[in-house]
Write a protein that holds these residues in place. Structure first.
Motif, PDB file in Angstrom:
ATOM      1  N   TYR A 255       4.822   4.903  -7.517  1.00 30.36           N
ATOM      2  CA  TYR A 255       3.515   5.472  -7.141  1.00 30.36           C
ATOM      3  C   TYR A 255       3.248   6.777  -7.905  1.00 30.36           C
ATOM      4  CZ  TYR A 255       0.021   7.264  -3.732  1.00 30.36           C
ATOM      5  OH  TYR A 255      -1.095   7.756  -3.118  1.00 30.36           O
ATOM      6  N   SER A 256       4.278   7.616  -8.004  1.00 31.54           N
ATOM      7  CA  SER A 256       4.116   8.878  -8.743  1.00 31.54           C
ATOM      8  C   SER A 256       4.015   8.617 -10.235  1.00 31.54           C
ATOM      9  CB  SER A 256       5.300   9.816  -8.557  1.00 31.54           C
ATOM     10  OG  SER A 256       5.639   9.912  -7.230  1.00 31.54           O
ATOM     11  N   GLU A 257       4.857   7.731 -10.700  1.00 31.63           N
ATOM     12  CA  GLU A 257       4.893   7.429 -12.129  1.00 31.63           C
ATOM     13  C   GLU A 257       3.524   6.990 -12.601  1.00 31.63           C
ATOM     14  OE1 GLU A 257       5.897   6.004 -15.927  1.00 31.63           O
ATOM     15  OE2 GLU A 257       4.781   4.849 -14.469  1.00 31.63           O
ATOM     16  N   LYS A 258       2.886   6.207 -11.770  1.00 30.55           N
ATOM     17  CA  LYS A 258       1.595   5.646 -12.130  1.00 30.55           C
ATOM     18  C   LYS A 258       0.446   6.622 -11.883  1.00 30.55           C
ATOM     19  CE  LYS A 258       2.043   1.421 -13.588  1.00 30.55           C
ATOM     20  NZ  LYS A 258       1.398   1.048 -14.849  1.00 30.55           N
ATOM     21  N   HIS A 259       0.783   7.792 -11.364  1.00 32.15           N
ATOM     22  CA  HIS A 259      -0.254   8.778 -11.024  1.00 32.15           C
ATOM     23  C   HIS A 259      -1.253   8.237 -10.021  1.00 32.15           C
ATOM     24  CE1 HIS A 259       0.342  11.072 -15.070  1.00 32.15           C
ATOM     25  NE2 HIS A 259       1.351  11.147 -14.244  1.00 32.15           N
ATOM     26  N   TYR A 260      -0.790   7.378  -9.132  1.00 31.80           N
ATOM     27  CA  TYR A 260      -1.720   6.858  -8.133  1.00 31.80           C
ATOM     28  C   TYR A 260      -2.178   7.970  -7.196  1.00 31.80           C
ATOM     29  CZ  TYR A 260      -0.611   2.014  -9.424  1.00 31.80           C
ATOM     30  OH  TYR A 260      -0.464   0.827 -10.080  1.00 31.80           O
ATOM     31  N   GLY A 261      -1.308   8.943  -6.975  1.00 32.31           N
ATOM     32  CA  GLY A 261      -1.683  10.035  -6.088  1.00 32.31           C
ATOM     33  C   GLY A 261      -0.620  11.090  -6.116  1.00 32.31           C
ATOM     34  N   PRO A 286      -2.466   5.398   0.557  1.00 33.68           N
ATOM     35  CA  PRO A 286      -2.098   6.808   0.387  1.00 33.68           C
ATOM     36  C   PRO A 286      -2.192   7.569   1.709  1.00 33.68           C
ATOM     37  CG  PRO A 286      -3.891   6.157  -1.099  1.00 33.68           C
ATOM     38  CD  PRO A 286      -3.744   5.093  -0.085  1.00 33.68           C
ATOM     39  N   GLU A 287      -1.597   8.733   1.705  1.00 34.62           N
ATOM     40  CA  GLU A 287      -1.676   9.556   2.919  1.00 34.62           C
ATOM     41  C   GLU A 287      -2.870  10.498   2.842  1.00 34.62           C
ATOM     42  OE1 GLU A 287       1.883  11.823   3.930  1.00 34.62           O
ATOM     43  OE2 GLU A 287       0.563  13.315   4.815  1.00 34.62           O
ATOM     44  N   LYS A 288      -3.100  11.021   1.650  1.00 35.34           N
ATOM     45  CA  LYS A 288      -4.155  12.022   1.522  1.00 35.34           C
ATOM     46  C   LYS A 288      -5.251  11.544   0.591  1.00 35.34           C
ATOM     47  CE  LYS A 288      -1.271  15.964   2.439  1.00 35.34           C
ATOM     48  NZ  LYS A 288      -0.144  16.557   1.758  1.00 35.34           N
ATOM     49  N   SER A 324     -11.577   1.318  -0.542  1.00 38.96           N
ATOM     50  CA  SER A 324     -11.506   1.875  -1.894  1.00 38.96           C
ATOM     51  C   SER A 324     -10.358   2.866  -2.071  1.00 38.96           C
ATOM     52  CB  SER A 324     -12.824   2.564  -2.246  1.00 38.96           C
ATOM     53  OG  SER A 324     -13.059   3.612  -1.339  1.00 38.96           O
ATOM     54  N   PHE A 325      -9.729   3.270  -0.977  1.00 38.34           N
ATOM     55  CA  PHE A 325      -8.631   4.244  -1.068  1.00 38.34           C
ATOM     56  C   PHE A 325      -7.320   3.595  -1.513  1.00 38.34           C
ATOM     57  CE2 PHE A 325      -9.598   2.863   3.247  1.00 38.34           C
ATOM     58  CZ  PHE A 325      -8.465   2.150   3.558  1.00 38.34           C
ATOM     59  N   VAL A 326      -7.251   2.278  -1.466  1.00 35.80           N
ATOM     60  CA  VAL A 326      -5.993   1.598  -1.787  1.00 35.80           C
ATOM     61  C   VAL A 326      -5.689   1.730  -3.279  1.00 35.80           C
ATOM     62  CG1 VAL A 326      -4.854  -0.668  -1.891  1.00 35.80           C
ATOM     63  CG2 VAL A 326      -6.158  -0.002   0.133  1.00 35.80           C
ATOM     64  N   LYS A 327      -4.413   1.945  -3.591  1.00 40.30           N
ATOM     65  CA  LYS A 327      -3.971   2.046  -4.984  1.00 40.30           C
ATOM     66  C   LYS A 327      -3.003   0.902  -5.258  1.00 40.30           C
ATOM     67  CE  LYS A 327      -5.843   6.051  -5.676  1.00 40.30           C
ATOM     68  NZ  LYS A 327      -6.942   6.202  -6.595  1.00 40.30           N
ATOM     69  N   GLY A 328      -2.828   0.584  -6.503  1.00 46.10           N
ATOM     70  CA  GLY A 328      -1.842  -0.423  -6.835  1.00 46.10           C
ATOM     71  C   GLY A 328      -2.270  -1.322  -7.964  1.00 46.10           C
ATOM     72  N   LEU A 329      -1.653  -2.483  -8.039  1.00 43.15           N
ATOM     73  CA  LEU A 329      -1.900  -3.360  -9.175  1.00 43.15           C
ATOM     74  C   LEU A 329      -1.812  -4.820  -8.785  1.00 43.15           C
ATOM     75  CD1 LEU A 329       0.983  -4.761 -10.216  1.00 43.15           C
ATOM     76  CD2 LEU A 329       1.449  -2.372 -10.623  1.00 43.15           C
ATOM     77  N   VAL A 330      -2.413  -5.627  -9.631  1.00 42.57           N
ATOM     78  CA  VAL A 330      -2.342  -7.073  -9.485  1.00 42.57           C
ATOM     79  C   VAL A 330      -1.927  -7.627 -10.839  1.00 42.57           C
ATOM     80  CG1 VAL A 330      -3.717  -9.156  -9.184  1.00 42.57           C
ATOM     81  CG2 VAL A 330      -4.119  -7.170  -7.720  1.00 42.57           C
ATOM     82  N   ASP A 331      -0.986  -8.544 -10.819  1.00 44.99           N
ATOM     83  CA  ASP A 331      -0.583  -9.208 -12.059  1.00 44.99           C
ATOM     84  C   ASP A 331      -0.708 -10.709 -11.831  1.00 44.99           C
ATOM     85  OD1 ASP A 331       0.485 -10.016 -14.438  1.00 44.99           O
ATOM     86  OD2 ASP A 331       2.512  -9.256 -14.067  1.00 44.99           O
TER      87      ASP A 331
END
Ligand code: ADP
Length: 626
Positions: A255-261, A286-288, A324-331
């Protein structure tokens, strides 16, 4: 060449960062590797989408070389490189505008990670280095350029020589200090463990020269040291790994690596779907909220990969607005690499995936609400507002999906409650879900209109957020229980609504109420005896769809149309004020008009509305004192 200055905001930000007491200095490795990997992805993508370029995967790798003597840490990639202009632009401006303000506003927050939040990734190298040099040759360019900087006082940019396309970054690592052992960033074993920790799933090999000791040739007990090139990362993307092999920490690092938050995600879901459509996805809650979340600048979306290759950084089609707050990926293996933005919107596969993802997010949120209420409350503090917008948006189309995720403050304990919790503890004789609106819990609590209901032990939802009442209006009911405002003309309570004496009083004092209405002219819709007041003399009630709170909110909006709630002035006929009114009507018309005006202004004040003519109000009070 003359030294160039960083853009002024960047300079201050860089200063802040260099001197920040940021504890995880080691993350500079993650940042540099991630940039290198992105640069190679760009080459790969170019090769796949144009026919000018051949892509031989063997040519793409990241190399890390350290040298203890001259204290250098070098990271070399064979990515797309940067032109002179790109070096100037990308490395001369640290962060998107506005971030410094944000940093200052949030300085009080502990452990605040400015690095992940604003993509100031590259600059994290200044936390461990006295000097940073970036040599780069862009794809398609003949010349290479060299960018060097010692930190906040500026940088130089000169032409230089470099054979291969790609980027080479050299950090001159700081000397050890009392509190910090910088030597560890020159130690290959330690670096290897950091690469594994933060960047294991990077899809290109990360190669390091690791000292190994082997038996000397021909000897049985003598060892000699040599350097061995090793690929230190496993290169399997995290979403292709088996869930059981991964720890929470792995997901958090990703999550951090990807700069998601810049926060720690509250929850993650790792999904593998087989069948008609096949895809892997990792979703984070995310939390914030990011600083721009509730602005039009915020862009929603998930990363989209086609069989392991990133094809879009942010595909908004994959997320509905309410999530819209959700972060992540789809492959997905089933998506074409060459898919364009326009095609994406109509892609059937993608529509199915996004429907599934919506369901999955709902499931995750519900499970959080049921099983980890504390975490859900935190999530709700950040994103509850978005869920409420979701109820309101599209004419309530998504209300069934979202309503059981809502929380509101309530008169009970002044904590957040879900609508299910509210209904479950409703007394048998209560038929409606009552709500009251106002600026704050303290103010709502004092509203005269709530007295009778609270006396009966009925719980009242306290709506303090601007959007709350709009959402409730769209919902109209929940599990067949209708919402009802405490200012509503009909509270739906038998013995309050059908008071016979009340009818008699109305009949007897028809004239009095009519006169008050005439005095107040078009300011009120009606004047009536109150059913809900107990100790207070007056309040407003509400006819029609627009409540007083909505009137306030709508009128505050820029270019808002002036709207008006139909206000009904209610008089407590069991209060002494009513006797005074009756007496004045008989004996002194002037006093009667005065009382009426003062009572009206009082009702406005109770609602938090301003008074049309404060001077007249003050004079009227004075007249009463005489
Ligand atoms: P971010 O990566 O979040 O955009 P950085 O400050 O780390 O922020 O990098 C700024 C930009 O510089 C990147 O977006 C990229 O365009 C460019 N860049 C950084 N490192 C490299 C690299 N190794 N190769 C090519 N471009 C790079």
């Amino acid at each position: 060449m003359a030294k160039k200055q960083f853009k002024s905001e960047s300079k201050r930000l860089l200063d802040l960062m260099i001197h920040s007491i940021y504890t995880h200095k080691e993350i500079f490795i993650r940042e540099l590797i991630s940039n290198a990997s992105d640069a190679m992805d760009k080459m790969y993508y170019k090769a796949l989408t144009t026919d000018k370029l051949d892509f031989n995967k063997d040519n793409y790798k990241i190399k890390i070389i350290t040298n203890k003597e001259d204290r250098t840490f070098k990271i070399i990639d064979t990515g797309i490189g940067m032109t002179k202009e790109e070096l100037d632009k990308n490395l001369g401006t640290i962060a998107k505008s506005g971030s410094l303000n944000f940093k200052e506003e949030n300085d009080a927050q502990e452990g605040y990670d400015i690095i992940g939040q604003f993509g100031v990734g590259f600059y994290s190298s200044f936390m461990v280095a006295d000097e940073v040099m970036v040599k780069s040759k862009a794809y398609g360019s003949e010349e290479a350029y060299c960018w060097t900087s010692k930190g906040a006082d500026g940088y130089t940019l000169d032409i230089c020589s470099k054979e291969d396309v790609g980027t080479e970054i050299t950090l001159t690592i700081k000397e050890n200090t009392e509190d910090e052992n910088y030597d560890t960033y020159l130690n290959p074993y330690h670096l290897k463990s950091l690469v594994k920790k933060y960047s294991d799933f990077i899809r290109y090999p990360i190669i390091m020269e690791i000292p190994v000791s082997n038996l000397k040739e021909g000897s049985k007990d003598e060892f000699e040291e040599s350097l061995e090139e090793q690929t230190v990362n496993s290169m399997v993307p995290i979403w292709r790994k088996n869930k059981n092999e991964l720890k929470d920490e792995d997901y958090e690092n990703f999550y951090s690596e990807k700069h998601y938050g810049f926060d720690k995600p509250i929850k993650h879901a790792h999904i593998s779907v087989e069948g008609a459509i096949r895809y892997n996805a990792i979703l984070f809650i995310p939390e914030k909220a990011p600083y721009d979340y509730y602005t039009k600048d915020y862009e929603k979306g998930l990363e989209l990969y086609s069989n392991g290759v990133l094809i879009m950084h942010r595909a908004p089609e994959l997320l509905p607005d309410h999530f819209s707050f959700v972060k992540g990926l789809v492959d997905s293996e089933d998506l074409s690499l060459n898919i364009s933005r326009e095609m994406l919107q109509h892609d059937r596969q993608l529509k199915l995936i996004s429907k599934n993802i919506e369901k999955q997010i709902k499931k995750e949120l519900l499970s959080l609400l049921k099983n980890n209420r504390e975490a859900y409350d935190k999530f709700y503090e950040s994103f509850g507002r978005q869920l409420k917008y979701g109820i309101y948006a599209d004419y309530g189309m998504n209300k069934d999906l979202l309503s059981d995720l809502l929380l509101f403050y309530s008169s009970k304990d002044k904590k957040l409650v879900s609508l299910d919790e509210y209904i479950e503890r409703m007394p048998d004789d209560q038929n409606f879900i009552y709500y009251a609106t106002g600026e704050s819990l303290e103010k709502i609590e004092k509203l005269p209109q709530t007295e009778q209901l609270l006396d009966r032990n009925y719980e009242i939802l306290y709506l303090v957020d601007d959007i709350d009442e709009f959402a409730v209006k769209v919902l109209t009911n929940y599990r067949e229980k209708e919402f009802r405002s405490v200012t509503s003309n009909d509270l739906g309570i038998e013995d309050l609504d059908n008071k016979e004496e009340l009818e008699e009083e109305i009949e007897k004092n028809k004239d009095l109420f009519a006169k008050m209405k005439t005095i107040l002219d078009d300011k009120v819709f009606d004047v009536r005896p109150s059913k809900r007041l107990k100790n207070h003399p007056v309040c407003f009630a509400n006819d029609g769809d627009i409540s007083i709170e909505m009137e306030k909110i709508l009128n505050q909006m820029p270019n808002g149309q002036q709207v008006k709630a139909d206000k009904v002035l209610e008089i407590n006929i069991e209060h002494k004020v009513f006797d005074a009114l009756k007496a004045a009507l008989k004996d002194n018309e002037d006093d009667f008009a005065l009382y009426t005006k003062v009572l009206y202004d009082q009702a406005r004040l109770i609602e938090g509305l301003s008074i049309d003519d404060p001077v007249e109000f003050a004079d009227n009070i004075w007249k009463l004192m005489k």
